[in-house]
Design an enzyme around this catalytic site. Structure first.
Site, mmCIF file in Angstrom:
data_model
loop_
_atom_site.group_PDB
_atom_site.id
_atom_site.type_symbol
_atom_site.label_atom_id
_atom_site.label_comp_id
_atom_site.label_asym_id
_atom_site.label_seq_id
_atom_site.Cartn_x
_atom_site.Cartn_y
_atom_site.Cartn_z
ATOM 1 N N GLN B 196 -54.682 -2.083 6.472
ATOM 2 C CA GLN B 196 -53.702 -2.940 5.628
ATOM 3 C C GLN B 196 -54.577 -4.169 5.084
ATOM 4 O OE1 GLN B 196 -50.248 -1.772 5.799
ATOM 5 N NE2 GLN B 196 -51.723 -0.359 6.407
ATOM 6 N N ALA B 237 -41.183 -4.548 6.231
ATOM 7 C CA ALA B 237 -42.073 -4.399 5.933
ATOM 8 C C ALA B 237 -43.370 -3.801 4.486
ATOM 9 C CB ALA B 237 -41.533 -2.495 5.812
ATOM 10 N N HIS B 238 -44.680 -3.325 5.055
ATOM 11 C CA HIS B 238 -45.399 -3.806 4.016
ATOM 12 C C HIS B 238 -44.959 -3.141 2.700
ATOM 13 C CE1 HIS B 238 -47.426 0.398 5.197
ATOM 14 N NE2 HIS B 238 -45.864 0.796 5.093
ATOM 15 N N ASN B 239 -44.553 -3.686 1.522
ATOM 16 C CA ASN B 239 -44.685 -3.986 0.315
ATOM 17 C C ASN B 239 -43.021 -3.979 0.027
ATOM 18 O OD1 ASN B 239 -47.735 -2.223 0.776
ATOM 19 N ND2 ASN B 239 -47.699 -2.997 -1.382
#
Lengths: 339, 339, 339
Positions: B196, B237-239
């Protein structure tokens, strides 16, 4: 370190059938307990293990006594009797009193000499830590907090300023008590913070599971009454009141200013919206959503059980057409009535 | 420490009806406020308390002025005016600048001399801590982090490496910003971690509630725009990108790469799946599940309210047969049409 | 620091189409990657970016090769190949071995000389910290814990007493492993704690996301088998067993004594009640509730997608009347059959 069954039966309030001099020193499951261990049967699902268990004694309901092939301790509440036996045979470890060299205690905090403050703890100004309190490593207790006798913060707990914790309270790692409530006022599209000026009051004999959060009140206090048991990752918003001896399972979320009665049982991942009143002795099953007052005792639900996706996709699509379906049904009924 | 109603009215933008020399020094609820306290009415549910309140002044909508029996501060947004009054009468406590003796600051981190670093904090290499920043006890700021002016980590917050925090950001205990996103690739039945490599960028005036988690991006950054307000135990969460001035209630979960618009209001325990686009000014009510794009402003729901279990069990069973029910209805309609 | 495409293709198992001497040193998205960067296409949604990407190379499925306008690395699993490329170009930073001066290690704990213990960590009596282990700042490891080789606690993690962590395990901030399970027995309206005497065993190659909680077993252990990947804010109750290589998304909650099979995929915010058995290779989609055993592989769901509130309110009201609707439909069918 063992105890005779005679003594154990007396301590945990059971009627003994079998060898009163047999010594047990540990507890175990029906499947895996062996010599010197005491087990129990509280869930009918596991009854067949009574035939094969190697435990030296089992705690059973009266009706299961005939099935028992070993020493039996008969109780009308085997799980409770087991809980007492487990505690008797596994006493809480003794903790050495005193403040760890790496802990920081602000000058005017009061720490009872019988309390134990662990490594890297911070105790803020004006806080009061009562007798027999145990604060494990890495806890932060801000200013003005009070902790009653024999309460325990396991590790890495945060108690924000001015919260009030009763006696015999047990708080697991990662819990945050007294963070700001979510109070925001809209100012032409932007949000302005509403200062959270209340606190949190936690009664005696409360237990709070890991990573649960309990927000401080906006003006008055958030209140957790005595004997409440909270599992992990529960969210309790500002100005909630939870009645005495209520138990709430993991991941439940209770929105602001809702009052929950005494002796309620709230299932896992239940959501309860704000400003509601829930009566005493209400049970709510897992993953239900509560959007209105519940004014009387009973069991309430709204969770839907999963089914194979190919079937579910078709059913879920129909849920979104359900009002139209009901209207078509009404139309058919009318048509038939008019014929 | 008090202020005259004349001054208070001017500061919070209200029209005063009553004694301009009356002095107030605290805020309180309509039910419990007494002499020297100012209260407010924003929720119609509590209007009846206007008749009995002992507050020295109340902030009300114009239409409630006739009902007020004490000094009135009239506003078109009483909750906002109250928020301002509460802050005015309860200023943030002053914090002493400096680094606590037990804090660890790596050699090449830069801490502004006006910042305050609390007990047992860790500030990693290359981090930049801006002017007026307050970092409470037990926080971990990994390497390469930057924190803008006057931001505050209350206690026990983790900022992972290289995250970028704006100015006037307030982060409550237990928050984790910049943990790895959940990126895994399947390799013949086993999972391989996808590094990540992005970060998290948090705009000015953001507030983040206790134990909320915001993951770093996989390749590019997770972004929380200015003025966003996040309650407790939210998972971002990511992004994900959350648009400016959006407010999200507790326990909501937003899956990877979803974009949420500006000024949205997301209710408690809402779930939003990944790779979606949610427009500006969308409201989503508590415990709804969002599985598709929402391309225009409006209010969206899918939560079902709990009902007595005996009724619910029968209804829920029917949900799982609903497609068949709809088909049978269609069959009846055809039969009648053909007669 | 770069690598030729020839070498990269060999390392990540791709077939190279293009300039084998081209050097790449970083990864990026199709939209934003530039010279010297390698990107990938795994989600068909982003296929149109293949035409415009400025990346020096892209990892693609064989069928996308004709669309690629730059150097192509062809793979039957582009996401996996990308994960490997990303790790190759972004190796884990080296950590210096040793115990930080502010860490507290109890006398009879064993810390391998190659391990790294960060600032303000606490390592309890009798714990064993294996070779190459990295424990970041602010972690608490209680007594009797063991950690296998090369495992890592990022920061502010709590491992409660006697838990057993395998090798190559990665645990993110705020995680609590081994807090007490929620075991309470009712004693005439009050709750008595049931001592939680089991532990937690975590296999090799497990990853656990931020603020996830895994409770210790009541009598026997909670078990997370090798290769399991858990996202953030998951709740795993006492005596759960999660099979090898299962992946669970954020905010899922698994109640006590449930067994989940191998290679399952559990979506975000899924709830699974206690004492269930879930087979291998089961997929459960987001926000589903599982209340019964799942005895065979397949995909299971119960989440309902949000719709405009005005429509939803009418549909949801009908859900609560659904059994009556079904009975009226049956009545109509009978009427027609009898005519």
């Amino acid at each position: 370190m063992g105890v005779t069954l005679k003594k154990l039966a007396r301590e945990i309030g059971c009627e003994l059938h079998g060898d009163s001099d047999c010594i047990v020193s540990a507890v175990g499951t029906l499947q895996n307990a062996g010599m010197g261990q005491v087990s129990f049967l509280a869930n009918a699902k596991y009854r067949h293990y009574l035939k094969t268990t190697q435990a030296s004694a089992v705690i059973v309901w009266p009706q299961d006594l005939p099935l028992s092939r070993t020493n039996a301790l008969v109780s009308n509440n085997p799980y409770l009797a087991f809980a007492k036996a487990a505690r008797l045979l596994n006493p809480e470890p003794q903790v050495v009193a005193g403040v760890h060299a790496t802990a920081v205690v602000e000058g005017d905090a009061v720490v009872d000499p019988t309390a134990s403050i662990g490594a890297h703890c911070y105790i803020g100004a004006g806080s009061f830590i009562g007798s027999g309190v145990v604060i494990g490593p890495g806890c932060v207790v801000e200013h003005g907090v009070s902790m009653g006798a024999n309460s325990r913060l396991v590790a890495r707990v945060t108690l924000c300023h001015d919260v009030c914790i009763g006696a015999n309270v047990l708080i697991h790692p990662g819990v945050v008590v007294g963070g700001d409530g979510f109070g925001i006022a809209n100012d032409g599209g932007h949000w302005i913070k509403v200062p959270q000026l209340g606190s949190v009051v936690i009664g005696d004999d409360v237990e709070i599971g890991a990573n649960t959060t309990i927000d401080r009140g906006a003006l008055e206090d958030t209140v957790i009454e005595e004997g409440v048991k909270l599992d992990n990752q529960i969210q309790v918003a500002h100005n909630v009141r939870i009645g005495a001896h209520t138990a709430i399972a993991g991941c439940a979320a209770i929105a602001g200013s809702t009052t929950i009665g005494k002796r309620c049982q709230i299932g896992g991942a239940v959501g309860i919206v704000g400003h509601l009143f829930i009566a005493d002795d209400v049970h709510i099953t897992a993953m239900s959503l509560v959007t209105g007052n519940i004014t009387h005792a009973g069991v309430f639900s709204s969770g839907i059980a999963a089914q194979p996706r190919s079937e579910w996709v078709r059913n879920a699509a129909r849920v979104r057409q359900l009002n139209e379906i009901a209207q078509r049904l009404r139309g058919l009924e009318k048509r038939l009535d008019e014929e």
